[in-house]
Design an enzyme around this catalytic site. Structure first.
Site, PDB file in Angstrom:
ATOM      1  N   ASP A  94     -42.040  41.372 -26.120  1.00 47.25           N
ATOM      2  CA  ASP A  94     -40.570  41.348 -26.087  1.00 47.25           C
ATOM      3  C   ASP A  94     -40.064  42.700 -26.565  1.00 47.25           C
ATOM      4  O   ASP A  94     -40.702  43.339 -27.406  1.00 47.25           O
ATOM      5  CB  ASP A  94     -40.028  40.236 -26.998  1.00 47.25           C
ATOM      6  CG  ASP A  94     -38.629  39.795 -26.594  1.00 47.25           C
ATOM      7  OD1 ASP A  94     -38.472  38.652 -26.131  1.00 47.25           O
ATOM      8  OD2 ASP A  94     -37.692  40.615 -26.720  1.00 47.25           O
ATOM      9  N   LYS A 115     -37.585  39.740 -33.064  1.00 47.43           N
ATOM     10  CA  LYS A 115     -38.160  38.516 -32.511  1.00 47.43           C
ATOM     11  C   LYS A 115     -39.678  38.553 -32.609  1.00 47.43           C
ATOM     12  O   LYS A 115     -40.330  37.576 -33.003  1.00 47.43           O
ATOM     13  CB  LYS A 115     -37.748  38.402 -31.032  1.00 47.43           C
ATOM     14  CG  LYS A 115     -37.262  37.031 -30.640  1.00 47.43           C
ATOM     15  CD  LYS A 115     -36.903  37.004 -29.175  1.00 47.43           C
ATOM     16  CE  LYS A 115     -35.425  36.802 -28.977  1.00 47.43           C
ATOM     17  NZ  LYS A 115     -35.029  36.842 -27.576  1.00 47.43           N
ATOM     18  N   THR A 143     -35.283  31.413 -13.881  1.00 46.69           N
ATOM     19  CA  THR A 143     -34.480  30.821 -12.811  1.00 46.69           C
ATOM     20  C   THR A 143     -33.694  31.936 -12.131  1.00 46.69           C
ATOM     21  O   THR A 143     -32.884  32.601 -12.770  1.00 46.69           O
ATOM     22  CB  THR A 143     -33.509  29.781 -13.402  1.00 46.69           C
ATOM     23  OG1 THR A 143     -34.307  28.796 -14.061  1.00 46.69           O
ATOM     24  CG2 THR A 143     -32.674  29.120 -12.314  1.00 46.69           C
ATOM     25  N   ARG A 202     -37.182  20.945 -20.595  1.00 41.31           N
ATOM     26  CA  ARG A 202     -35.916  20.548 -21.220  1.00 41.31           C
ATOM     27  C   ARG A 202     -35.947  20.952 -22.680  1.00 41.31           C
ATOM     28  O   ARG A 202     -36.980  20.780 -23.336  1.00 41.31           O
ATOM     29  CB  ARG A 202     -35.741  19.022 -21.168  1.00 41.31           C
ATOM     30  CG  ARG A 202     -35.668  18.430 -19.791  1.00 41.31           C
ATOM     31  CD  ARG A 202     -35.991  16.934 -19.861  1.00 41.31           C
ATOM     32  NE  ARG A 202     -37.336  16.694 -20.397  1.00 41.31           N
ATOM     33  CZ  ARG A 202     -37.765  15.519 -20.820  1.00 41.31           C
ATOM     34  NH1 ARG A 202     -36.981  14.476 -20.818  1.00 41.31           N
ATOM     35  NH2 ARG A 202     -39.007  15.388 -21.267  1.00 41.31           N
ATOM     36  N   CYS A 238     -28.386  26.185 -19.160  1.00 42.14           N
ATOM     37  CA  CYS A 238     -28.931  26.116 -17.798  1.00 42.14           C
ATOM     38  C   CYS A 238     -27.975  25.516 -16.779  1.00 42.14           C
ATOM     39  O   CYS A 238     -27.480  26.230 -15.902  1.00 42.14           O
ATOM     40  CB  CYS A 238     -30.235  25.313 -17.803  1.00 42.14           C
ATOM     41  SG  CYS A 238     -31.549  26.186 -18.658  1.00 42.14           S
TER      42      CYS A 238
HETATM   43  C1  UDX Z   1     -31.960  21.240 -17.980  1.00 37.35           C
HETATM   44  C2  UDX Z   1     -32.923  20.539 -17.019  1.00 37.35           C
HETATM   45  O1  UDX Z   1     -33.044  19.166 -17.368  1.00 37.35           O
HETATM   46  C3  UDX Z   1     -34.275  21.214 -17.045  1.00 37.35           C
HETATM   47  O2  UDX Z   1     -35.155  20.608 -16.121  1.00 37.35           O
HETATM   48  C4  UDX Z   1     -34.093  22.672 -16.703  1.00 37.35           C
HETATM   49  O3  UDX Z   1     -35.325  23.332 -16.784  1.00 37.35           O
HETATM   50  C5  UDX Z   1     -33.081  23.319 -17.651  1.00 37.35           C
HETATM   51  O4  UDX Z   1     -31.867  22.611 -17.624  1.00 37.35           O
HETATM   52  P1  UDX Z   1     -31.561  21.201 -20.624  1.00 37.35           P
HETATM   53  O5  UDX Z   1     -30.498  22.243 -20.417  1.00 37.35           O
HETATM   54  O6  UDX Z   1     -32.512  21.354 -21.752  1.00 37.35           O
HETATM   55  O7  UDX Z   1     -32.457  21.071 -19.292  1.00 37.35           O
HETATM   56  O8  UDX Z   1     -30.766  19.854 -20.851  1.00 37.35           O
HETATM   57  P2  UDX Z   1     -30.721  18.387 -20.207  1.00 37.35           P
HETATM   58  O9  UDX Z   1     -31.522  17.461 -21.011  1.00 37.35           O
HETATM   59  O10 UDX Z   1     -30.963  18.444 -18.760  1.00 37.35           O
HETATM   60  O11 UDX Z   1     -29.181  18.042 -20.468  1.00 37.35           O
HETATM   61  C6  UDX Z   1     -28.152  18.867 -19.925  1.00 37.35           C
HETATM   62  C7  UDX Z   1     -26.794  18.395 -20.332  1.00 37.35           C
HETATM   63  O12 UDX Z   1     -26.454  17.210 -19.633  1.00 37.35           O
HETATM   64  C8  UDX Z   1     -26.609  18.074 -21.799  1.00 37.35           C
HETATM   65  O13 UDX Z   1     -25.376  18.642 -22.240  1.00 37.35           O
HETATM   66  C9  UDX Z   1     -26.569  16.559 -21.858  1.00 37.35           C
HETATM   67  O14 UDX Z   1     -25.814  16.093 -22.929  1.00 37.35           O
HETATM   68  C10 UDX Z   1     -25.929  16.233 -20.523  1.00 37.35           C
HETATM   69  N1  UDX Z   1     -26.263  14.908 -19.992  1.00 37.35           N
HETATM   70  C11 UDX Z   1     -27.553  14.583 -19.688  1.00 37.35           C
HETATM   71  C12 UDX Z   1     -25.252  13.962 -19.776  1.00 37.35           C
HETATM   72  O15 UDX Z   1     -24.074  14.236 -20.025  1.00 37.35           O
HETATM   73  N2  UDX Z   1     -25.587  12.735 -19.268  1.00 37.35           N
HETATM   74  C13 UDX Z   1     -26.855  12.397 -18.954  1.00 37.35           C
HETATM   75  O16 UDX Z   1     -27.070  11.264 -18.494  1.00 37.35           O
HETATM   76  C14 UDX Z   1     -27.874  13.340 -19.188  1.00 37.35           C
END
Ligand code: UDX
Length: 439
Positions: free
Chosen positions: A32, A37, A124, A157, A266
């Protein structure tokens, strides 16, 4: 001989990937440009909260199987396979992704590549990036085209990053040669032998798999949130509706939790970058529905602000609001595009005194929104509150006995913006409970 892997960029994705690859038995060098870090990771400290990551990091730093550096030359000399794990944030003032970190890693590493190597992109990126990057690397590398590129998107995730990396539900590889595919089969031999689907395809498909998966997840969440709007207009219950449609295996119950909507580093930026890319490709109509997905999602935030104002009697002036949750989701200290903080900020701007508590994310929240009030516990956040807002569904809040707040709040009123608390329990304790999309 054990494969030597490097991981370029040791943020969220890179630090997790590096520690997990060491756990799988490879010799790993994380690289990095951020000296601080690298120092933290070398001491076995993870600069963010991710359950299970720090013990794994410490274990492999101690065995010497995992090291970190700031030198591209050292990374190039060390690695058989180089994983590119830097971030692709949203460009300031635009929807498109900012590829400067991806490009700077390619430019930093490639001139040092003097033996046949494989660079593997995990970030991504907009579709079309890999083919350009492959040409850029081959042009700069001393070995020319023998510095190959593959694209292997990451689906982890936050909060489950280690488990998702060690036991992925699928592996997707965009590759242009048998050698590249064979090397990645070697890296992921464990998962492949455990029957993890291993999908080999072209660059464009691999890049699109990632953004389309995120677009689908975002759409699923906004779909159920749109149903929540209808439920509120008709007195129906969106949680029962989600359970009922979720029993249809074609629909499925996961990612159908209506509430405050999605945030984080994301989904929001990825759907915007996807729309921007579609526009460049002349197929913007194909993704215009994502504009609506985004709009439904952002409407959740203003909806909670409006309901909160109503529950405070029509104005926030002179009121105190206790906010439970700051992270964009539980088990994370990440506050990037956090719906919880967005709501807390809006309410404060409209005149309320806001106190925010989160089990892990207060420090990051303070750095981003220094003018909000913060508390060290749920009880402290709710002291004198005219309204309590449950905005991130940490287990600590879900399990909380309403009676612990009874003595400190001014009014027993709560909005459960994640529909994760038990309404019967809160109502039985004398609280005015409101979920979203529920009677
Ligand atoms: C996401 C994808 O799931 C993952 O595969 C990708 O690599 C990166 O983006 P992440 O950002 O860690 O992962 O969060 P995730 O668990 O997907 O939740 C995203 C958001 O959606 C959160 O703010 C969560 O609170 C919200 N969410 C999730 C809802 O509002 N309702 C749901 O039913 C599920």
């Amino acid at each position: 001989m054990t494969l030597h892997l490097t991981v370029l960029g040791t943020g969220y994705l890179g630090a997790t990937h590096a520690a997990c690859m060491a756990e799988l038995g490879f010799e790993v060098l994380g690289m990095d440009v951020d000296q601080a870090k690298v120092e933290a990771l070398t001491e076995g400290r993870v600069p963010f909260y991710e359950p299970d990551l720090e013990p794994l990091l410490r274990k492999h730093v101690e065995t010497g199987r995992l090291r970190f550096t700031t030198s591209y030359a050292e990374a190039a000399a060390f690695g058989d396979v180089h994983f590119l794990c830097v971030g692709t944030p949203q460009r300031k003032g635009e929807y498109a992704a900012d590829l400067r970190y991806v490009e700077s890693v390619a430019d930093g590493l490639a001139p040092h590549l003097d033996k046949p190597t494989l660079v593997v992109g995990k970030s991504t990126v907009p579709v079309g990036t890999a083919v350009r990057l492959q040409q850029r690397i081959a042009a700069l590398a001393r070995v020319g085209e023998e510095a190959e590129l593959a694209w292997n998107p990451e689906f982890l995730r936050e909060g489950f990053a280690v488990a998702d990396t060690l036991r992925p539900d699928r592996l997707v590889v965009g590759a242009t040669s048998e050698r590249a595919e064979a090397l990645l089969r070697e890296v992921y031999a464990g998962a492949i032998s455990a029957d993890t689907p291993f999908i080999v395809t072209d660059y464009a498909t691999a890049e699109l798999v990632k953004v389309s998966a995120n677009a689908f997840l975002a759409t699923k969440i906004s779909f159920i949130n749109a149903m929540a709007e209808l439920c509120e207009a008709t007195g129906a219950d969106v949680t029962v509706l989600a359970d009922a449609i979720g029993h249809d295996a074609r629909i499925g119950r996961r990612f159908l939790n209506a509430g405050l909507g999605f945030g984080g580093g994301c989904l929001p930026k990825d759907i915007r970058a996807f729309m921007a890319r579609a526009g460049e490709l002349g197929v913007d109509q194909a993704l215009s529905f994502l504009r609506e997905v985004d709009a439904i999602n952002m409407r959740r935030r203003s909806h909670v602000v409006d309901r909160s104002r109503e529950m405070c009697g029509g104005s926030f002036l002179g009121t105190r609001v206790g906010v439970l949750g700051a992270a964009f989701k539980p088990n994370s200290d990440d506050v990037r595009d956090s719906p919880a903080l967005n709501v807390a900020g809006q309410i404060q701007l409209q005149g309320a005194q806001v106190a925010v508590y989160d089990p892990r994310a207060v420090a990051n929240a303070q750095a981003l929104f220094p003018t909000l009030g913060y508390a060290d516990s749920a009880v402290e956040a709710c002291e004198g509150a005219d309204l309590v807002l449950h905005l991130t569904e940490w287990q600590e809040f879900v399990e909380m006995d309403p009676s612990v707040l009874d003595a400190v709040v001014a009014e027993k009123r709560i909005i459960d913006a994640r529909n994760a608390l038990d309404p019967l329990r809160w109502r039985a304790a004398g609280w005015l409970y409101r979920g979203l999309g529920r009677p």
